[in-house]
Design an enzyme around this catalytic site. Structure first.
Site: not given
Length: 288
Positions: A34, A117, A135, A190, A197, A200, A206
């Protein structure tokens, strides 16, 4: 409302094989990943992360290493202050937490260099906790799928956390997978410029797609450049210090950048940030 089950199942089937996601990775390994992944692409992080975990498999091992060696090992990942903060966090974990990365968000946030985060990412991804992880990618998915907007706009920490928290199932383990899935969905499907799309898993839910994919009209973050910036100059100065086996004279640093005023400003910043030191005889080196 986004179906957590769809995100969960999509992630299980499509998650990238990243080294810090593999079985056997410790919470320390997740924390290191991270730190490294902040503003740095996965492809650049993966080989460096593997070297670090092989060299320093526990916080105490990194804490016992000199700052100079830490900065050399950080290499070209950029934003080298992250390396020093990670070094400080390792020392804190070794001394205050028995060499084990804490699982509590508040204790994680008390570590050097660990913010909102990172603390939640470690709690979720290392310990399987139900914890909203937000994020840029997650904010974009929520903005589009839930709010019908083309992008998320400026960060709203409390509101963003609440948005994601509302999407997570109550079960810890499942929620942790969904947290990872939302992030992966934003990274792979995305995306900001060319969202896919058609593949997805939540396209039927959506709001942005249902609204005809309206363009985002709100404020945008300025595009960051690199060439000619102080960040580039600082990087070149650090390259000289990392490559040297001994302190170097000022002339060695002067040779890497023509603009003397900018070069002096960047060298002073490195000294003030603890990324470089000047010896008693006027030479320059990485911190001891």
């Amino acid at each position: 409302m986004i179906s957590a089950a769809l995100v969960h199942d999509w992630f299980v089937a499509n998650a990238r094989d990243l080294p810090w996601r593999r079985p056997g990775t410790t919470p320390w390994g997740v924390l290191v990943s991270e730190f490294m992944l902040q503003q740095t692409p996965v492809a650049r992080v993966a080989p460096v992360w593997e070297q670090w975990i092989a060299e320093w498999p526990r916080p105490s091992a990194l804490a016992a290493t000199s700052r100079a060696d830490v900065l050399r090992a950080w290499g070209k990942l950029g934003y080298p202050r992250r390396a020093l903060r990670l070094h400080e966090a390792a020392a804190a974990i070794a001394t205050r937490h028995g060499d084990v990365v804490p699982s509590d968000v508040a204790e994680l946030e008390a570590l050097p260099g660990v913010g909102t985060y990172t603390a939640r990412a470690v709690a979720a991804f290392a310990y399987g906790r139900r914890c909203p992880v937000v994020d840029t990618n997650v904010r974009r998915v929520v903005a589009r799928a839930v709010h019908g907007a083309g992008d998320a706009g400026p960060a709203r920490v409390k509101a963003d956390l609440a948005d994601v928290d509302a999407l997570l199932p109550q079960d810890d383990a499942t929620a942790a997978v969904v947290s990872a899935g939302l992030m992966e969905l934003g990274a792979l499907v995305c995306t900001a410029r060319s969202p896919r799309c058609g593949v997805c898993p939540i396209q039927a839910e959506c709001a942005w797609l249902a609204n005809g994919k309206p363009e985002y009209q709100g404020p945008r973050r300025p595009v960051q450049t690199f060439a000619g910036t102080d960040r580039q100059v600082r990087g070149r100065l650090l390259d000289v210090l990392r490559a040297a086996d001994a302190p170097v004279p000022r002339e060695a640093l002067d040779a890497v950048w023509d603009d003397a005023a900018q070069r002096d400003r960047c060298l002073l910043a490195l000294l003030e940030d603890g990324l470089a030191e000047q010896t008693d005889d006027g030479l320059f080196t990485l911190p001891a």
